[in-house]
Design an enzyme around this catalytic site. Structure first.
Site, PDB file in Angstrom:
ATOM      1  NE  ARG B 234      59.418 102.350  67.012  1.00 19.45           N
ATOM      2  CZ  ARG B 234      60.166 102.869  67.453  1.00 19.45           C
ATOM      3  NH1 ARG B 234      60.050 102.947  68.884  1.00 19.45           N
ATOM      4  NH2 ARG B 234      61.152 103.112  66.494  1.00 19.45           N
ATOM      5  CD  GLU B 263      54.591 106.392  71.933  1.00 19.36           C
ATOM      6  OE1 GLU B 263      55.815 107.324  71.448  1.00 19.36           O
ATOM      7  OE2 GLU B 263      55.839 104.801  72.699  1.00 19.36           O
ATOM      8  CG  HIS B 281      59.043 107.561  72.278  1.00 19.21           C
ATOM      9  ND1 HIS B 281      58.457 106.949  71.155  1.00 19.21           N
ATOM     10  CD2 HIS B 281      60.375 107.064  71.835  1.00 19.21           C
ATOM     11  CE1 HIS B 281      59.040 106.043  70.396  1.00 19.21           C
ATOM     12  NE2 HIS B 281      60.051 105.533  70.743  1.00 19.21           N
TER      13      HIS B 281
END
Lengths: 337, 315
Positions: B234, B263, B281
């Site tokens: 993460r 993000e 991602h």
């Protein structure tokens, strides 16, 4: 003069006149200070036609009687014409894995030994092939571009790629490099099969007697074979059709293994899923139609260029030359069939 | 309870196959399509029995409080850091995630990132497409086989990464909350020690209070100017400003990042660096895996409403 009797110990630093001569064959487009030059100069008297003030032809002819060994830099051609200028030649030291630029038949006819780069590049090349396959399937280079062009912010989630696990990977040429590729991809859960001139007795992967058969039963092809008359354009229209529109081709062998014009057509028309290429038919020219494609990854014939491989190559080249001049067995002789 | 009357809240767009399948079975409510979210939640508070979220938005305390009839939270992800587990437990709400189905894809991507950074695929692809190859040769890149790989977190994905890395003859070290005696890889009792003994450091542990900023200045310094950081966990695992300055100043050799603190925003200072690979991602981003994840979310919801045990509860 019999060099084998009069040779000096190469490890002593001697003025050029006392070092054994080695003719260097390199193409003008190569950088003048090719990476292992200084290391070699400590051991041998390098005769480089491109450094001389006179035309190459006359330089070579002048030194020809004393030249027993030739170093071929990269894939500079060593043709029968070049060989014919060197009547005393007994050894050609190659510095690449591929041998397609050297007239091996002529060497065999003349009784000239040839040494290869052996297996020193195999790991780097295998790593590169795996990287290209993951990149093409998962669209990683394209994903990086997406982020850097701020499209992740502007357009949202990136399009999905394809899973590597469970894919049927067909290895064309199961030599050292092909085996290293297979070993790596097994760990990713890929199903390996191969094509080779002859079936290999102790190999646990399924064998296909033709590339088309292999292709029919594969999701991806990885080209790991050497370029010869037989393997020229071994990846042709039939093979690409058999591979199908989701199929991927990875080429870390030689550009001419693939019918490049056909490949471009197939990619442009969406009749094949994607390609990862490190080699091309007319390097450094790369078909421009590929530049706009997201499902294609292009590398500049870079698979072997790591400091580790180059250092190992340097050791091997010097080692082969030393062995030759000491009348000892060559470290990595080529099999001249 | 009539299936089609069961309200299922979806927090953000994540997968059209999932949306379609949810619509077939339940009354799907798309939270991201409404302007006034609190009003919307208030209006539907008595009909929403399930929440489907992902690693961006799932079920924080506020959302859980707003939905008194919430029985189950099904995350379209393996990570559950966007779910208030304590609150869920307090209210007797079941929580599921999607482990195993995405393990291979995420592990594949970790290796992909390693190779991309070390062998500079993005940069060399740009080199070819810009025509620069016609004018000169590309730079040397770094060999992967045999390099020391350190893995932070040896769960499902960590083990899958290790298995792949073994095929490249890399020595493997790991850091974990506790040493795993049955594991043959070398254990390091601190992340700094692991970093000091690794060429490549892979972050793949769950995000918790303890692992927030587990990659800090000290770890980055230990990894050093030749070291490479790969983050497939993460964004918050990494002190992002520290990472950026280390990369810009050359104190860290390189980085492959699939996740970021905010993000889809990515620090622009990284855009000009050729020793960094930036991905949006996409760890589980394949057609096959997203479909499998969607099917698992649906299956968990189905068994829940049939009053059967959850298939992949968060433990």
């Amino acid at each position: 003069m019999d060099y084998h009797q009069k040779q000096q110990s190469p490890s002593q630093t001697l003025p050029p006149d006392h070092l054994l001569p080695v003719l260097v064959i390199r193409s003008p487009s190569m950088p003048p200070f090719f990476f292992f030059k200084s290391h070699l100069q400590a051991h041998f008297h390098l005769l480089d036609p491109l450094d001389a003030s006179e035309p190459a032809h006359s330089f070579i002819s002048r030194h020809a009687p004393s030249v027993l060994a030739l170093l071929c830099v990269g894939n500079t051609p060593v043709s029968s014409e070049t060989l014919s200028l060197l009547p005393s030649l007994k050894l050609v030291v190659a510095s690449s894995a591929g041998m397609d630029h050297i007239d091996l038949q002529e060497c065999r006819r003349r009784g000239i030994s040839v040494t290869t780069a052996g297996h020193i590049f195999s790991e780097d090349v295998a790593d590169f092939a795996v990287g290209l396959l993951i990149d093409v399937l998962r669209r990683l280079s394209a994903g990086d571009k997406y982020v850097r062009s701020a499209l992740w912010v502007a357009k949202g989630p990136y399009p999905l790629g394809l899973k590597l696990g469970g894919k049927r990977v067909g290895i064309v040429g199961l030599g050292r490099i092909g085996s290293e590729v297979a070993k790596r991809l097994l760990a990713f859960g890929c199903n390996i099969a191969y094509y080779s001139r002859k079936e290999k007795p102790y190999v646990q992967y399924p064998y296909y007697a033709t590339v088309t058969d292999l292709s029919t039963n594969s999701d991806a092809l990885i080209l790991c074979c050497s370029l010869t008359k037989e393997t020229h354009h071994i990846i042709n229209r039939n093979v690409m059709e058999a591979l199908g529109k989701e199929g991927v081709i990875i080429n870390i062998g030689r550009g001419a293994l693939i019918d490049e014009k056909e490949l471009v057509n197939f990619l442009v028309q969406g009749r094949i899923g994607g390609a990862g290429l490190d080699v091309y038919e007319n390097e450094p020219s790369v078909p421009q139609q590929l530049f706009a494609m997201d499902n294609v990854v292009l590398a500049p014939h870079a698979a072997v260029y790591t400091p580790e491989s180059l250092e190992a190559l340097q050791e091997l080249v010097v080692g082969n030359l030393k062995a030759f001049f000491s009348n000892e067995p060559l470290l990595s002789p080529a099999r001249l069939e | 309870m009539e299936s089609n009357n069961i309200g299922v809240l979806m927090t953000c767009p994540m997968n059209s196959h999932l949306e379609q399948e949810l619509e077939k079975r339940f009354k799907l409510l798309r939270l991201w399509t409404v302007r006034d979210r609190s009003k919307f939640l208030a209006a539907h508070r008595n009909s929403i029995h399930a929440d489907v979220g992902n690693c961006s938005v799932c079920a924080n305390a506020e959302l859980i409080e707003a939905l008194p009839k919430l029985e189950i939270v099904a995350s379209f992800s393996v990570g559950f850091d966007k779910i208030d587990l304590a609150k869920s437990k307090e209210k007797g709400i079941g929580v599921t995630h999607t482990p195993d189905v995405l393990t291979d894809d995420v592990a594949d991507m970790a290796i992909g990132l390693i190779l991309m950074v070390l062998r500079k695929f993005c940069e060399s692809d740009r080199f070819v497409r810009s025509g620069k190859w016609k004018k000169g040769t590309f730079m040397l890149t770094t060999k992967f086989t045999g390099k020391r790989v350190g893995i932070i977190g040896l769960g499902r994905v960590g083990m899958a990464v290790a298995k792949r890395v073994e095929a490249f003859s890399c020595p493997i070290g790991y850091y974990s909350r506790t040493e795993k005696p049955e594991i043959k890889y070398k254990y390091y009792s601190s992340v700094v020690k692991l970093a000091a003994n690794s060429d490549i450091l892979v972050v793949i542990c769950p995000l918790t209070e303890e692992t927030r900023h587990i990659i800090n200045r000290e770890v980055i310094d230990a990894l050093g100017p030749k070291g490479v950081l790969i983050n497939i966990g993460r964004g918050l695992h990494v002190d992002e400003p520290e990472l950026v300055s280390a990369l810009v100043e050359g104190r860290l050799g390189g980085a492959g990042l699939d996740v970021f603190e905010h993000e889809p925003e990515v620090p622009e200072e990284l855009f000009g660096l050729d020793n960094v690979v930036l991905l949006p991602h996409v760890g589980s981003g394949t057609v096959e895996t997203r479909r499998d994840m969607a099917d698992l979310v649906i299956a968990n919801l189905e068994v829940h409403f049939l009053k059967r045990p959850l298939l992949t509860p968060v433990v």
